[in-house]
Design an enzyme around this catalytic site. Structure first.
Site, mmCIF file in Angstrom:
data_model
loop_
_atom_site.group_PDB
_atom_site.id
_atom_site.type_symbol
_atom_site.label_atom_id
_atom_site.label_comp_id
_atom_site.label_asym_id
_atom_site.label_seq_id
_atom_site.Cartn_x
_atom_site.Cartn_y
_atom_site.Cartn_z
ATOM 1 N N PRO A 1 -2.448 -12.176 10.547
ATOM 2 C CA PRO A 1 -2.753 -11.970 11.978
ATOM 3 C C PRO A 1 -2.853 -10.477 12.270
ATOM 4 O O PRO A 1 -2.179 -9.661 11.625
ATOM 5 C CB PRO A 1 -1.538 -12.577 12.692
ATOM 6 C CG PRO A 1 -0.446 -12.593 11.680
ATOM 7 C CD PRO A 1 -1.105 -12.724 10.335
ATOM 8 N N LYS B 1 -13.543 0.418 16.311
ATOM 9 C CA LYS B 1 -12.262 -0.286 16.156
ATOM 10 C C LYS B 1 -11.532 -0.351 17.500
ATOM 11 O O LYS B 1 -10.954 -1.365 17.865
ATOM 12 C CB LYS B 1 -11.404 0.454 15.125
ATOM 13 C CG LYS B 1 -10.426 -0.430 14.402
ATOM 14 C CD LYS B 1 -9.836 0.253 13.178
ATOM 15 C CE LYS B 1 -10.714 0.083 11.949
ATOM 16 N NZ LYS B 1 -10.128 0.644 10.738
ATOM 17 N N PHE C 1 -3.969 2.960 15.236
ATOM 18 C CA PHE C 1 -4.313 3.998 14.274
ATOM 19 C C PHE C 1 -5.496 3.503 13.447
ATOM 20 O O PHE C 1 -5.632 2.310 13.203
ATOM 21 C CB PHE C 1 -3.119 4.295 13.348
ATOM 22 C CG PHE C 1 -2.258 5.426 13.859
ATOM 23 C CD1 PHE C 1 -1.545 5.281 15.049
ATOM 24 C CD2 PHE C 1 -2.167 6.625 13.159
ATOM 25 C CE1 PHE C 1 -0.755 6.316 15.532
ATOM 26 C CE2 PHE C 1 -1.378 7.666 13.633
ATOM 27 C CZ PHE C 1 -0.673 7.520 14.813
ATOM 28 N N ASN D 1 0.850 -1.197 0.000
ATOM 29 C CA ASN D 1 0.000 0.000 0.000
ATOM 30 C C ASN D 1 0.879 1.238 0.000
ATOM 31 O O ASN D 1 2.106 1.138 -0.020
ATOM 32 C CB ASN D 1 -0.959 -0.034 1.201
ATOM 33 C CG ASN D 1 -0.191 -0.069 2.506
ATOM 34 O OD1 ASN D 1 0.540 0.867 2.835
ATOM 35 N ND2 ASN D 1 -0.329 -1.158 3.240
HETATM 36 N N1 CTP Z 1 -3.048 -3.493 12.412
HETATM 37 C C1 CTP Z 1 -2.202 -4.489 12.845
HETATM 38 N N2 CTP Z 1 -2.187 -5.704 12.216
HETATM 39 C C2 CTP Z 1 -2.995 -5.954 11.180
HETATM 40 C C3 CTP Z 1 -3.864 -4.953 10.736
HETATM 41 C C4 CTP Z 1 -3.867 -3.732 11.378
HETATM 42 O O1 CTP Z 1 -1.456 -4.269 13.797
HETATM 43 N N3 CTP Z 1 -2.957 -7.141 10.587
HETATM 44 C C5 CTP Z 1 -3.101 -2.216 13.127
HETATM 45 C C6 CTP Z 1 -2.579 -1.026 12.374
HETATM 46 O O2 CTP Z 1 -1.187 -0.818 12.643
HETATM 47 C C7 CTP Z 1 -3.435 0.099 12.921
HETATM 48 C C8 CTP Z 1 -4.762 -0.569 13.156
HETATM 49 O O3 CTP Z 1 -4.469 -1.940 13.368
HETATM 50 O O4 CTP Z 1 -2.965 0.539 14.182
HETATM 51 C C9 CTP Z 1 -5.669 -0.424 11.987
HETATM 52 O O5 CTP Z 1 -6.745 -1.262 12.173
HETATM 53 P P1 CTP Z 1 -7.399 -2.039 10.954
HETATM 54 O O6 CTP Z 1 -8.551 -2.783 11.490
HETATM 55 O O7 CTP Z 1 -6.421 -2.796 10.181
HETATM 56 O O8 CTP Z 1 -7.806 -0.873 10.077
HETATM 57 P P2 CTP Z 1 -8.206 -1.056 8.624
HETATM 58 O O9 CTP Z 1 -7.221 -1.889 7.879
HETATM 59 O O10 CTP Z 1 -8.434 0.304 8.131
HETATM 60 O O11 CTP Z 1 -9.485 -1.936 8.867
HETATM 61 P P3 CTP Z 1 -10.796 -1.963 8.032
HETATM 62 O O12 CTP Z 1 -10.354 -2.146 6.646
HETATM 63 O O13 CTP Z 1 -11.502 -3.110 8.618
HETATM 64 O O14 CTP Z 1 -11.408 -0.637 8.332
#
Ligand code: CTP
Length: 417
Positions: free
Chosen positions: A314, A346, A332, A219
Site C-alpha cells: 500500500p 509525483k 519525498f 534498501n
Molecule cells: N511512500 C509511501 N508508501 C509507499 C511508497 C512510497 O509512503 N508504499 C512515500 C515515501 O515515503 C516518499 C514517497 O512516497 O515520501 C516516494 O514516492 P514513490 O512513488 O514511492 O517514489 P519511488 O519509490 O521513487 O517511486 P517510483 O519508483 O515510481 O519513482
C-alpha cells in the site's frame, strides 16, 4: 499541548523565603509540558528540601560543582543524575533562577563561577532569566540596581519583581512573581511561530520485506534524513511521532518513536497513530513490493533457478493525503534523472501539499551526512542547497511551517491540483 512542550527548563533556586514557592513553579512548568531539573544553592536548602524538589521534578536535584563529598559527586548514582555543570548547561533550553536573591544577582553580575548554579549560568548558551526576590530596601539599593543594569546589558532577562507585602513585614517592590506568571514569561522566550502546539508525524528509514525467516528485501536508506526531520519538528515545538523502519539510529530525543519492520506494519502504525496530526511527512523509503509468500522455513538452494513473486505494497503517503480531512502532507521523491518534472508529477498523482525532491545515484542521499532538496509546492519551487542533513531538516521544517500556516490561515485546505 502546553506552551512549553518539548522544552527543558533548568530551575535555579537561591536562598530566600520565596524558595517555598519553587515546588509550585516546578509543577506549573511541567503542567505546561516542560521537562524540569532543579539546581539549588546551599542557602536554598535552608528554605525548602531537595527531596521536595526531586519529588515534584522527577529528577535528582543538582547542588554541587566540584570536589563534592562522596554521594554528591555527579557520577554517583542517584545523587546528581550523572550531569556535570557543562552537561547541564547544554541540556537546558532555558534557565530560570527563581527566586534570585540580591547576593546571587551580585554574583551573576560579576560572572562568578564558584558554585554550580553560577557556573551553569556562565556556561550555558540558552537564555537565562532571573526572578528577583528580596526586601524592598535591598531591591532599591544602588548596588543592586547597578547589578541589574549589568545583567540586562549581558542579555539576562529580569522577570519582575512584583510589589506588595513582604515576609519582613514591609510593603513595596521585591516580591517574586507568582509561579503562574513566571511560566507565562518563560514560555514567551520560545515563541518561534513555527510549529508550537502542532502535532507532526514522520516516517523514516527503509522497510524490510521478509522472504523467509532470515532473508528479506530492503534498501540502503539509513533513516538519517527522517530522524533529522523528526528532531527539527520537535525543536520547533511540535509533538512528534516518528514511525521508523529498521535503522541503526537511536530514538531521537523528545520524539515518540514507533519501530516497525515491513511496509504493511508501517502503514498500520501510521494509521493507528495519525489521529489528529496536523502535518504528515513521509521520508521513509518504503518498499514498493513485498514477496507474495513468506516461507515458514529457510529456503534451501535446491533448484537452479527460483522465482520470487512480488505483491504491491500500500502507498502510505497517498493513503494519508486521501484522508478527509487530511493533514498537510509532504512527500519525498528520490530520482536519478529529470528530478523536477518527475517530482512534480509525483506530487500531483499523490495529491500532496509539498514534495521534497532529491537526486540519488550520486554521492548524496542514502547514507550520506549531507543532502540538498528541491521543494515543490503548488505555488513554486524552492531549492535548499547542499548542507548537513540536520540543517537541511531545519530549513525544510521552516518551509513547511510557513506553508502550513498559510493554508490554514486561508481557512481551507487548498485544492492542490
Ligand atoms: N511512500 C509511501 N508508501 C509507499 C511508497 C512510497 O509512503 N508504499 C512515500 C515515501 O515515503 C516518499 C514517497 O512516497 O515520501 C516516494 O514516492 P514513490 O512513488 O514511492 O517514489 P519511488 O519509490 O521513487 O517511486 P517510483 O519508483 O515510481 O519513482
Amino acid at each position: 499541548m502546553g506552551t512549553l512542550t518539548n522544552k527543558r527548563i533548568l530551575l535555579g533556586i537561591t536562598g530566600g523565603i520565596a524558595a517555598y514557592k519553587s515546588a509550585d513553579t516546578v509543577r506549573r512548568l511541567r503542567d505546561a509540558g516542560a521537562e524540569v531539573r532543579a539546581i539549588m544553592t546551599a542557602a536554598a536548602t535552608e528554605f525548602i528540601t531537595p527531596l521536595t524538589l526531586q519529588a515534584v521534578s522527577g529528577h535528582p536535584v543538582h547542588r554541587q560543582l566540584l570536589d563534592a563529598e562522596p554521594g554528591q559527586r555527579p557520577t554517583d548514582a542517584g545523587a546528581q543524575d550523572g550531569m556535570d555543570h557543562i552537561e547541564l548547561a547544554r541540556w537546558a533550553d532555558a534557565l530560570l533562577v527563581a527566586p534570585a536573591s540580591a547576593n546571587f544577582l551580585a554574583r551573576l553580575a560579576q560572572g562568578r563561577a564558584d558554585d554550580l548554579l553560577s557556573a551553569v549560568c556562565l556556561a550555558t548558551q540558552a537564555p537565562v532569566a532571573v526572578a528577583p526576590a528580596m526586601n524592598r530596601q535591598m531591591w532599591s539599593n544602588a548596588a543592586t540596581q547597578a547589578n541589574l543594569a549589568t545583567l540586562g546589558k549581558n542579555g539576562i532577562r529580569i522577570f519582575g519583581p512584583a510589589e506588595g507585602s513582604q515576609a519582613c513585614g514591609e510593603t513595596g517592590p521585591g516580591r517574586m512573581l507568582e509561579p503562574a506568571e513566571l511560566v507565562t514569561q518563560i514560555s514567551q522566550l520560545f515563541v518561534t511561530g513555527e510549529l508550537d502546539g502542532l502535532s507532526v508525524m514522520v516516517t523514516a528509514g527503509p522497510t524490510w520485506e521478509a522472504i523467509d525467516p532470515v532473508r528479506g528485501l530492503t534498501n540502503r536508506s539509513s533513516g538519517k534524513m527522517g530522524y533529522a526531520v523528526a528532531q527539527a519538528a520537535a525543536e520547533a515545538g511540535a509533538r512528534v511521532i516518528l514511525v521508523s523502519g529498521p535503522t541503526a539510529l537511536a530514538d531521537p530525543e523528545r520524539v515518540q518513536t514507533v519501530r516497525v519492520s515491513s511496509a504493511q506494519e508501517m502503514y498500520d502504525a501510521v494509521h493507528a497513530h495519525v489521529g489528529t496530526a496536523n502535518i504528515f511527512i513521509g521520508v521513509a523509503a518504503v518498499a514498493d513490493y513485498r514477496p507474495s509468500q513468506i516461507a515458514d522455513n529457510k529456503i534451501k538452494k535446491d533448484a537452479q533457478n527460483i522465482t520470487l513473486e512480488l505483491t504491491r505494497n500500500p502507498d502510505i503517503l497517498a493513503s494519508i493525503a486521501a484522508l478527509k480531512p487530511a493533514p498537510f502532507t509532504v512527500g519525498f521523491a528520490a530520482e536519478t534523472e529529470d528530478v523536477e518534472q518527475r517530482a512534480r508529477r509525483k506530487r500531483e498523482s499523490k495529491n500532496l501539499d509539498l514534495i521534497a525532491a532529491n537526486r540519488v545515484g550520486t554521492n548524496l542521499g542514502f547514507g550520506s551526512e549531507e543532502n540538498s532538496l528541491l521543494l515543490i509546492g503548488q505555488d513554486g519551487v524552492t531549492p535548499l542547497p547542499i548542507q548537513p542533513k540536520t540543517q537541511l531538516a531545519r530549513a525544510l521544517i521552516r518551509h513547511i511551517a510557513v506553508k502550513y500556516h498559510a493554508t490554514r490561515t486561508a481557512g481551507v485546505r487548498q485544492i492542490r491540483r
